[in-house]
Design an enzyme around this catalytic site. Structure first.
Site, PDB file in Angstrom:
ATOM      1  N   TYR A 135     -15.376  43.874  17.954  1.00 36.66           N
ATOM      2  CA  TYR A 135     -16.412  43.567  18.945  1.00 36.66           C
ATOM      3  C   TYR A 135     -16.348  44.570  20.074  1.00 36.66           C
ATOM      4  CZ  TYR A 135     -19.339  41.065  22.308  1.00 36.66           C
ATOM      5  OH  TYR A 135     -20.326  40.731  23.199  1.00 36.66           O
ATOM      6  N   ASP A 230     -11.406  50.956  22.213  1.00 35.96           N
ATOM      7  CA  ASP A 230     -11.955  49.901  23.054  1.00 35.96           C
ATOM      8  C   ASP A 230     -10.776  49.055  23.521  1.00 35.96           C
ATOM      9  OD1 ASP A 230     -12.990  47.642  24.193  1.00 35.96           O
ATOM     10  OD2 ASP A 230     -14.638  47.442  22.756  1.00 35.96           O
ATOM     11  N   LYS A 258     -12.621  43.696  31.698  1.00 36.93           N
ATOM     12  CA  LYS A 258     -11.791  42.509  31.874  1.00 36.93           C
ATOM     13  C   LYS A 258     -10.687  42.683  32.946  1.00 36.93           C
ATOM     14  CE  LYS A 258     -13.518  40.443  27.751  1.00 36.93           C
ATOM     15  NZ  LYS A 258     -13.743  40.786  26.372  1.00 36.93           N
TER      16      LYS A 258
END
Ligand SMILES: *Cc1c(COP(=O)(O)O)cnc(C)c1O
Length: 405
Positions: A135, A230, A258
């Protein structure tokens, strides 16, 4: 919440919050402190959702709250570069040496999308390889075989993404170098980048097999493609310098989010200076953001990173390992990298998304609800990681293990 259901699609502003995968209604949470959250009725839960990744220090850490307050007092956004942006960038670049230059944005989605744009501009190639179950946010070209949320809802790809865009994304199998090699050979000279979660954390936690990440480095180098890590989840979580430090592989570009926003909305992409210099206004790749590098967000991120000393990582690792041991229940297996864990209802930890999907999701849903009844809040999907924070101390982990028993 019936009002929320009438205001938001499915009652939520992000799909996995809706509890579709485990059934029932999510609790209405009104307060968080350290490792705990409280619902409207005052009931306390031990929280392993951690806002899905950012809260590595737990809820409402004193230093973070104070930094946010001070930055808000000092005024909002000025439309020019502020000292807080410089300080956070310096901290990130020092801990993650592959990031020579960085650009802040407002979400991980934006960061991944922009990193691909840079890769395509740098290589003058159009195709991108991602992994099944990986993702990278919801940009069109990355919503192909995209893991947790989509898998949870059984939507393989998103409606509204055009075939021509999806066709530019090739999908390989995680931990399977041959699948990457085959795609690179078939599309020789056309692949701009391979983008990968160095520790997959959106199909449940799936660790890279020895040599997988180094293999990707070799394959990208020899084919002229860029390697993009990522690290939106793994960055500053699995090690002080992220997964790239833990596994000793240096990507060309890194996507962050995040943790670096300390719980506020953030993203960033960075890497080799020659690549990042392609970004406007120093280069031809356009990418902009009215609120990018917002002083309040930068302050929260800086305060968070400053708390993350080697001792804090060591203590999180220690407690996460104890939780791992406590989670080993019959008929299930635990995957863990640092403070990221998944309990798979599978006889051994999966190596890719296909194996992860073989997990017994009905058993997971039962486990989820029995833990909720015992006052432990888990991520509401088999395919989302549990997040252990620095606030999950010995007593919190003990209480969790007791609840499991
Ligand atoms: C959460 C996540 C993103 C997207 O970040 P948002 O801020 O939700 O847009 C991208 N990549 C990974 C690995 C993530 O876990």
């Amino acid at each position: 919440m019936t009002v929320a259901a009438s205001l938001f699609p499915g009652g939520v502003n992000s799909p996995v919050r809706a509890y579709r995968a485990v059934g029932g209604e999510p609790p209405v949470l009104v307060r968080g402190a350290g490792a705990f959250v409280w619902d409207q009725s005052g009931r306390r839960y031990i929280d392993y959702v951690g806002a899905f990744g950012p809260l590595v220090l737990g809820h409402a850490h004193r230093a973070v709250v104070e930094a946010i307050e001070a930055a808000a007092e000092a005024g909002g956004s000025f439309g020019v570069t502020s000292p807080g942006e410089v300080r956070l960038a310096e901290l990130i670049c020092a801990r993650m040496p592959s990031v020579e230059r960085i650009r802040f944005v407002n979400s991980g989605t934006e960061a991944a999308m922009s990193a691909l744009r840079v890769a395509r501009a740098a290589t003058v190639r159009e195709l991108v390889i991602k992994f099944d179950g990986g993702y990278h946010g919801h940009a069109d070209s990355l919503l192909v075989a995209a893991g947790s949320a989509a898998a949870t809802l059984s939507i393989p790809d998103s409606a509204g993404v055009t075939r021509s865009v999806a066709a530019q994304t090739l999908v390989a199998n995680y931990n399977d170098l041959e699948s990457v090699e085959a795609l690179l050979a078939r599309h020789s000279g056309q692949v701009a980048a391979v983008i990968v979660e160095p520790v997959a954390a959106n199909m449940g936690v799936v660790a890279p097999l020895p040599g997988f990440l180094a293999g990707l480095r070799g394959l990208t180098q020899s084919s002229g493609a860029l390697l993009i890590f990522d690290e939106v989840i793994t960055g500053f979580r699995v090690a002080p310098g992220g997964a790239q430090e833990l596994y000793g592989v240096r990507p060309d570009l890194t996507v962050l989010g995040k943790i670096i926003g300390g719980g506020l909305p953030v993203g960033a992409y960075g890497g080799r200076a020659d690549l990042m210099d392609l970004v406007a206004p120093s280069g031809p790749v356009y990418q902009a953001g009215t609120l990018s590098g917002h002083p309040v967000v930068m302050a929260a991120g800086e305060a968070t990173l400053r708390q993350l000393t080697p001792e804090v990582y060591a203590s999180i690792e220690h407690e996460a390992a104890r939780l791992e041991a406590g989670l080993r229940v019959k008929g299930a297996s635990v995957a863990r990298v640092g403070s990221l864990l998944t309990l798979f209802f599978n006889d051994r930890p999966p190596r890719n998304f296909r194996e992860a999907k073989a997990s017994d999701t009905a058993a997971f849903a039962r486990f989820f609800h029995s833990m909720l009844d015992a006052g432990v809040l888990l991520p509401p999907s088999q395919f989302e990681a549990l997040f252990v924070s620095a606030a999950h101390d010995r007593s919190v982990i003990d209480a969790t293990i007791e609840a499991i028993a």
